[in-house]
Design an enzyme around this catalytic site. Structure first.
Site, mmCIF file in Angstrom:
data_model
loop_
_atom_site.group_PDB
_atom_site.id
_atom_site.type_symbol
_atom_site.label_atom_id
_atom_site.label_comp_id
_atom_site.label_asym_id
_atom_site.label_seq_id
_atom_site.Cartn_x
_atom_site.Cartn_y
_atom_site.Cartn_z
ATOM 1 N N ASP A 150 2.393 -2.460 1.604
ATOM 2 C CA ASP A 150 1.147 -2.439 0.828
ATOM 3 C C ASP A 150 1.036 -3.699 -0.026
ATOM 4 O O ASP A 150 1.986 -4.099 -0.709
ATOM 5 C CB ASP A 150 1.127 -1.206 -0.077
ATOM 6 N N CYS A 165 9.084 31.156 -23.892
ATOM 7 C CA CYS A 165 8.408 32.236 -24.609
ATOM 8 C C CYS A 165 8.683 32.138 -26.114
ATOM 9 O O CYS A 165 9.841 32.011 -26.533
ATOM 10 C CB CYS A 165 8.876 33.593 -24.095
ATOM 11 N N CYS A 212 5.488 39.513 -19.594
ATOM 12 C CA CYS A 212 5.294 39.428 -21.047
ATOM 13 C C CYS A 212 3.822 39.166 -21.350
ATOM 14 O O CYS A 212 3.189 38.315 -20.732
ATOM 15 C CB CYS A 212 6.166 38.299 -21.599
ATOM 16 N N CYS A 253 9.909 36.913 -18.963
ATOM 17 C CA CYS A 253 9.199 35.842 -19.670
ATOM 18 C C CYS A 253 9.462 34.501 -18.999
ATOM 19 O O CYS A 253 10.369 34.351 -18.179
ATOM 20 C CB CYS A 253 9.676 35.743 -21.123
ATOM 21 N N CYS A 274 3.713 35.318 -23.449
ATOM 22 C CA CYS A 274 3.856 34.000 -22.810
ATOM 23 C C CYS A 274 3.244 33.930 -21.416
ATOM 24 O O CYS A 274 3.174 32.856 -20.831
ATOM 25 C CB CYS A 274 5.325 33.609 -22.743
ATOM 26 N N THR A 292 14.079 45.650 -22.875
ATOM 27 C CA THR A 292 12.626 45.857 -22.969
ATOM 28 C C THR A 292 11.966 45.992 -21.600
ATOM 29 O O THR A 292 10.796 46.382 -21.520
ATOM 30 C CB THR A 292 11.961 44.683 -23.713
ATOM 31 N N ARG A 344 8.250 43.894 -16.121
ATOM 32 C CA ARG A 344 6.820 43.603 -16.198
ATOM 33 C C ARG A 344 6.603 42.312 -16.988
ATOM 34 O O ARG A 344 7.437 41.910 -17.803
ATOM 35 C CB ARG A 344 6.058 44.755 -16.844
#
Length: 490
Positions: free
Chosen positions: A439, A38, A65, A34, A68, A30, A63
């Protein structure tokens, strides 16, 4: 982690949100990348590729998603846990140094050559500083497109792009939508009431215990600079191009963030500072798992897991406040700091609340009259010595500073003892292994738990908590009945 294919595959198949930001999953069929969690139906393992950063995924031709939103996942915990060159570079890139000063400016801050910085970032992250900054610009642009009504030309330059064309090309390449289409698809279509006002959601890895985080910030708030109002912590921010006011509100699954900026170019840096202030990129599961191995500490962890280390929006400011707070109560420290703010801070307008000033810069304090300080003479000298070291750049405490060198320089200053060095390391430098064996609160808690109470013995005992001793301190402090441990009443 991205090189451990089996582990990445298991995390992606389990849709484990704990690994969001640690690595990114790209799908070759695709051409989409992601976050591991996702919710869409997962691809076949042979079609997955794993990358260490969003920038590396984008450089490889994938590129983001649209479901998500991997570009908006929590940042990798590594950049806050580590103090090496790559981690320091990533903190500076997040603060916008590359956009302001270029790669040569980044290299100069780190004390390395441009070639060395490029080589190390590419070796570990699969992308150089320009690509990493470009990925951040794309995320900033998306925020502005989806949450404001600003014209696209203004968004382009506010996000750090040099031209409208570069802005359009990057948005299309990263999100597979034009800027206009991205705005139209935004689920949160509401626009800010006025230019400069933004409403955002800051993600974090669960669990998160807000009590000590917001309790500490509210209890130590400097009048005029910080306040707790209507269930939220608010403060002023001094930023490279202007200033801002931020409102941070704890929610079950995110931190609500409202930002009002005088210059939108400061957006990415302001978000980075807010995330750092609240320690939102921490990995609480890893921290708590280690601390639970100590049977004496385990009950405290189980009672309220996910404690964060409240850090600082401005390292120099915190260092000054740490010296003002030496050997005095929280209320007295706030009073001293408030006087400095009134006398030397820059006034601002805050229509939504009671904030009045920016905390003064160290250069504004450099000419401070010691007689105007209502504190012992030795502490005056300590404060003035610290201010001089910071103003002259002999001491650097910024996000890209070397932790060991900063500790050594602090220890050289007269009147700066181990407690002050370590509290600055913990909250200003962000060292997750900073420890405060001297401390009083830590020693009382240790005694109540049956742990060694002397500083030397406690330090030896605490080696089992490394590298998360700063988080162990938060759990020890939580045993005390002090306002820093509780969310203030709204």
């Amino acid at each position: 982690m991205h090189t451990d294919t089996d582990r990445c595959l298991r995390a992606a198949q389990a849709k484990d949100a704990r690994f969001d930001g640690w690595f990114f999953v790209a799908v070759v069929t695709t051409r989409i990348y992601c976050r591991p969690s996702c919710p869409v139906v997962g691809p076949k393992p042979e079609n997955m590729r794993f990358y260490p950063s969003a920038a590396a995924s984008q450089q490889a031709g994938f590129r983001a998603c649209k479901r998500c939103r991997p570009d908006a996942s929590p940042g990798s915990p590594q950049w806050n846990e580590r103090a090496d060159l790559v981690a320091r570079a990533m903190r500076l890139i997040a603060d916008g140094v590359v956009d302001r000063d270029g790669v040569p400016g980044l290299a100069a801050r780190l004390g390395y050559s441009t070639r060395q910085v490029e080589r190390q970032l590419r070796a570990e992250l699969g992308a150089g500083p320009l690509a990493l900054a470009r990925a951040q610009r794309a995320q900033t642009a998306r925020l502005l497109i989806e949450t404001t009504g600003l014209p696209m030309a203004e968004i382009a330059f506010a996000a750090g792009f040099a031209s409208i064309r570069a802005f359009n090309d990057t948005v299309r390449e990263v999100f597979a939508l034009s800027p206009t289409e991205l705005r139209q698809r935004a689920k949160r279509g509401g626009r800010s009431a006025a230019p400069g006002a933004l409403t955002l959601r800051l993600p974090f890895r669960a669990p998160l215990c807000p009590d000590n985080l917001f309790g500490h910030l509210a209890a130590t708030a400097v009048p005029g600079v910080e306040e707790w109002r209507d269930g939220a912590y608010r403060r002023t921010l001094r930023l490279p191009y202007g200033h801002g006011v931020v409102t941070l509100r704890p929610e079950p699954d995110h931190i609500g963030c409202q930002l009002s900026l005088t210059d939108m170019r400061d957006l990415a840096g302001a978000i980075s500072r807010c995330r750092r202030l609240l320690d939102l990129d921490a990995d609480p599961v890893a921290v708590d798992e280690l601390l639970r191995t100590d049977p004496d500490l385990a009950p405290l962890v189980d009672k309220a897991p996910g404690r964060r280390v409240p850090r600082a929006a401005d390292a120099d400011e915190f260092a000054v406040r740490a010296v003002l707070g030496q050997q005095v109560s929280t209320a007295a420290a706030r009073t001293h700091a408030g006087r400095l703010v009134t006398a030397h801070g820059e006034r601002i307008e805050d229509p939504a609340g009671g904030l009045t000033h920016l905390f003064p810069t160290v250069r504004a304090l450099a000419g401070l009259d010691p007689e105007a300080l209502a504190m012992p003479r030795t502490r005056r000298a300590t404060l003035l010595g610290l201010i001089d070291a910071l103003a002259s750049d002999r001491l650097a405490l910024g996000v890209g500073s070397d932790w060991d060198e900063a500790r050594a320089r602090l220890a050289e200053l007269p009147g700066i003892g181990p407690w002050t060095v370590e509290v600055i390391a913990m909250r200003a430098l962000g060292d997750p292994d900073a420890f405060l064996p001297t401390d009083l609160g830590v020693r009382h808690a240790a005694a109540e738990l049956g742990l060694p109470a002397t500083p030397g013995a406690l330090t030896r005992y605490a080696t089992r908590w490394r590298p998360w001793r700063a988080y162990a301190v938060q759990y020890l402090w939580a045993t005390g009945d002090h306002p820093i441990n509780y969310l203030p009443a709204s």
